[in-house]
Design a protein around this motif. Structure first.
Motif, mmCIF file in Angstrom:
data_model
loop_
_atom_site.group_PDB
_atom_site.id
_atom_site.type_symbol
_atom_site.label_atom_id
_atom_site.label_comp_id
_atom_site.label_asym_id
_atom_site.label_seq_id
_atom_site.Cartn_x
_atom_site.Cartn_y
_atom_site.Cartn_z
ATOM 1 N N ARG A 29 0.840 -1.209 0.000
ATOM 2 C CA ARG A 29 0.000 0.000 0.000
ATOM 3 C C ARG A 29 0.873 1.258 0.000
ATOM 4 O O ARG A 29 0.577 2.245 -0.675
ATOM 5 C CB ARG A 29 -0.914 -0.014 1.228
ATOM 6 N N MET A 30 1.956 1.216 0.744
ATOM 7 C CA MET A 30 2.845 2.377 0.819
ATOM 8 C C MET A 30 3.484 2.673 -0.537
ATOM 9 O O MET A 30 3.567 3.833 -0.959
ATOM 10 C CB MET A 30 3.924 2.124 1.878
ATOM 11 N N LEU A 31 3.919 1.634 -1.223
ATOM 12 C CA LEU A 31 4.534 1.846 -2.538
ATOM 13 C C LEU A 31 3.506 2.331 -3.556
ATOM 14 O O LEU A 31 3.834 3.108 -4.465
ATOM 15 C CB LEU A 31 5.213 0.564 -3.013
ATOM 16 N N HIS A 32 2.259 1.907 -3.387
ATOM 17 C CA HIS A 32 1.188 2.415 -4.245
ATOM 18 C C HIS A 32 1.008 3.922 -4.034
ATOM 19 O O HIS A 32 0.858 4.687 -5.004
ATOM 20 C CB HIS A 32 -0.117 1.665 -3.949
ATOM 21 N N ILE A 33 1.055 4.361 -2.777
ATOM 22 C CA ILE A 33 0.939 5.792 -2.469
ATOM 23 C C ILE A 33 2.108 6.563 -3.092
ATOM 24 O O ILE A 33 1.935 7.641 -3.668
ATOM 25 C CB ILE A 33 0.898 6.006 -0.935
ATOM 26 N N PHE A 34 3.307 5.992 -2.993
ATOM 27 C CA PHE A 34 4.490 6.631 -3.577
ATOM 28 C C PHE A 34 4.320 6.797 -5.091
ATOM 29 O O PHE A 34 4.563 7.878 -5.648
ATOM 30 C CB PHE A 34 5.728 5.790 -3.262
ATOM 31 N N ARG A 35 3.880 5.746 -5.757
ATOM 32 C CA ARG A 35 3.744 5.811 -7.225
ATOM 33 C C ARG A 35 2.600 6.729 -7.643
ATOM 34 O O ARG A 35 2.684 7.385 -8.688
ATOM 35 C CB ARG A 35 3.562 4.397 -7.779
ATOM 36 N N GLU A 36 1.552 6.780 -6.843
ATOM 37 C CA GLU A 36 0.479 7.745 -7.125
ATOM 38 C C GLU A 36 1.012 9.173 -7.048
ATOM 39 O O GLU A 36 0.623 10.040 -7.828
ATOM 40 C CB GLU A 36 -0.665 7.573 -6.117
ATOM 41 N N GLY A 37 1.904 9.405 -6.094
ATOM 42 C CA GLY A 37 2.520 10.722 -5.969
ATOM 43 C C GLY A 37 3.293 11.105 -7.217
ATOM 44 O O GLY A 37 3.270 12.269 -7.648
ATOM 45 N N LEU A 38 3.973 10.133 -7.812
ATOM 46 C CA LEU A 38 4.713 10.406 -9.047
ATOM 47 C C LEU A 38 3.795 10.906 -10.155
ATOM 48 O O LEU A 38 4.173 11.761 -10.957
ATOM 49 C CB LEU A 38 5.427 9.131 -9.517
ATOM 50 N N VAL A 39 2.594 10.374 -10.184
ATOM 51 C CA VAL A 39 1.633 10.778 -11.214
ATOM 52 C C VAL A 39 1.011 12.133 -10.873
ATOM 53 O O VAL A 39 0.946 13.039 -11.718
ATOM 54 C CB VAL A 39 0.523 9.706 -11.362
ATOM 55 N N ASN A 40 0.589 12.282 -9.633
ATOM 56 C CA ASN A 40 -0.224 13.450 -9.257
ATOM 57 C C ASN A 40 0.590 14.675 -8.840
ATOM 58 O O ASN A 40 0.080 15.798 -8.895
ATOM 59 C CB ASN A 40 -1.166 13.075 -8.103
ATOM 60 N N LEU A 41 1.818 14.459 -8.401
ATOM 61 C CA LEU A 41 2.588 15.570 -7.824
ATOM 62 C C LEU A 41 3.862 15.871 -8.608
ATOM 63 O O LEU A 41 4.721 16.612 -8.131
ATOM 64 C CB LEU A 41 2.954 15.241 -6.365
ATOM 65 N N ARG A 42 3.970 15.325 -9.798
ATOM 66 C CA ARG A 42 5.229 15.436 -10.536
ATOM 67 C C ARG A 42 5.679 16.887 -10.717
ATOM 68 O O ARG A 42 6.856 17.215 -10.519
ATOM 69 C CB ARG A 42 5.109 14.755 -11.905
#
Length: 424
Positions: free
Chosen positions: A302-315
């Motif tokens: 779940r934590m790595l999913h949050i990290f990868r979502e950040g790459l998409v949404n906060l780039r």
């Protein structure tokens, strides 16, 4: 500046007590289930280790509706004979009242500082109201270095599960250590000893209408002591058992509170931390022993999913804060399989410094800025959890030590950029 406002009955009690050697504060809010044990442990510790000292226990309450203050008044050690080799000479008084001011732990502490000043206390301690692991010995360990050793501030040193306290382990400890050059292992531990002189110094700071009153009081106390040349030590208290949280759970509010307070202090004390290089241990008291620790469950997927979502949404935000080079490294991490994911400590130290610099330059609103750090922090934590899964506590601590050394070795990057940056 105006002090804390007390009710008439509290003023009357203070007048009756007149003075005290020791003040122990227990801030609380709806802690009826746990505070009785804390009060009894404090009473037992004061009775056992300071039988000749006049002591006051102060419950500074945030308006509890569950009878917390009643529990405080009713709690007492039933049989002092079982814990004492000799009779206690001086009495232990108790005060329990709702504090005034901005709701928050800082306002509760301010009331404790005010009472310490009013009673001309030599030594003080504050402990959390929800502790399950507090023992009478904590009073000796937090107060004796002040009363007999000439120290002004005693920070706690706990054994914690290797996956507990991840904000401390990955941000607050390495950053505070690199900034101020002292290895205070638990700078936001929550349970502290301090001198009456330092309590007066705290009261004199113009912070009680700021966020310090709401949150961030722990790091503010530690940093204020370090940055103003007070004598600082730490004491080993064993385990801190509390309701630990999964580091992958929603910690963005807590992260914002702790990190914003730490960054604010960097602004205030830039002249102090800029020249500091390296770090040194602080005196440590207490016999360090192994303790059983409650397991902390962590959902790394779940934590790595949050990290990868950040790459998409906060780039775009990350690009502005980190720059293209470090963002490329972060993107490379995002492309790795979970099993291969490893967040380099050097990269993490630069990211934290970049966020401190962005905060300094006021690139965006503070809350917006720091909450954008959350996915990066969660990714770093997931990396640590996976790497430390099979490690002993000592081996995991060695990894944290490596991270601290990265913060120290990269400090020139922070100071050079800080001087160049300024505030637009």
């Amino acid at each position: 500046m105006n002090g804390a406002v007390f009710r008439n009955d509290v003023h009357a009690q203070l007048a009756q007590i007149a003075r005290a050697d020791i003040v122990v504060g227990i801030p609380s809010y709806n802690s009826a289930l746990t505070i009785g044990h804390v009060v009894r442990a404090v009473q037992a510790g004061l009775a056992k280790y300071f039988p000749d000292r006049k002591a006051v226990i102060v419950n500074s309450d945030g308006g509890s509706t569950d009878g917390t203050t009643d529990v405080v008044q009713q709690s007492s050690v039933e049989d002092f004979e079982s814990i004492l080799l000799h009779h206690r000479v001086a009495p232990i008084a108790k005060l329990a009242f709702p504090y005034s001011g901005i709701p928050g732990k800082g306002s509760a502490f301010r009331s404790v500082f005010e009472i310490a000043r009013t009673l001309d206390a030599q030594a003080c301690a504050v402990v959390d109201s929800d502790l399950r692991s507090i023992a009478p010995e904590w009073m000796e360990l937090l107060l004796k270095p002040v009363l007999e050793g000439g120290f002004d501030y005693v920070s706690p040193l706990y054994h914690r599960h290797k996956f507990d306290g991840t904000i401390t382990n990955s941000i607050v400890y390495p950053l505070t250590r690199a900034l101020y050059g002292k290895r205070v292992r638990q700078p936001i531990g929550g349970d502290f000893g301090f001198s009456g002189k330092l309590a007066q110094f705290y009261l004199g700071r113009d912070v009680w209408q700021t966020d310090v009153a709401r949150f961030g009081i722990d790091i503010w106390m530690t940093t204020t002591a370090l940055a103003n040349d007070f004598r600082v030590a730490q004491s080993f208290l064993g385990a801190k058992i509390h309701d630990a949280k999964d580091p992958g759970a929603d910690l963005s509010d807590m992260l914002y509170q702790v990190v914003s307070a730490t960054f604010d202090l960097m602004e205030n004390y830039a002249g102090v931390w800029m020249p500091v290089r390296g770090s040194e241990p602080v005196p440590t008291f207490g016999f360090e022993y192994g303790v059983g620790l409650e397991h902390v469950n962590v959902n790394t997927a779940r934590m790595l999913h949050i990290f990868r979502e950040g790459l998409v949404n906060l780039r775009e935000i990350w690009l502005e804060i980190l720059g293209a080079g470090d963002l490329r490294e972060v993107e490379r991490l995002g492309a790795l399989d979970d099993a291969a994911f490893h967040f380099p400590p050097g990269l993490w130290s630069r990211i934290v410094y970049d966020y401190a610099l962005a905060f300094h330059r006021r690139k965006m609103p503070a809350e917006h800025l720091i909450k954008s750090l959350t996915p990066l922090y969660v990714g770093k934590t997931a990396s640590f959890v996976m790497a430390a899964q099979g490690m002993s506590q000592a081996e995991a601590e060695a990894e944290i030590e490596k991270l601290c050394m990265e913060f120290e070795s990269n400090k020139d990057y922070l100071t050079t950029s800080w001087k160049k940056g300024g505030v637009p």
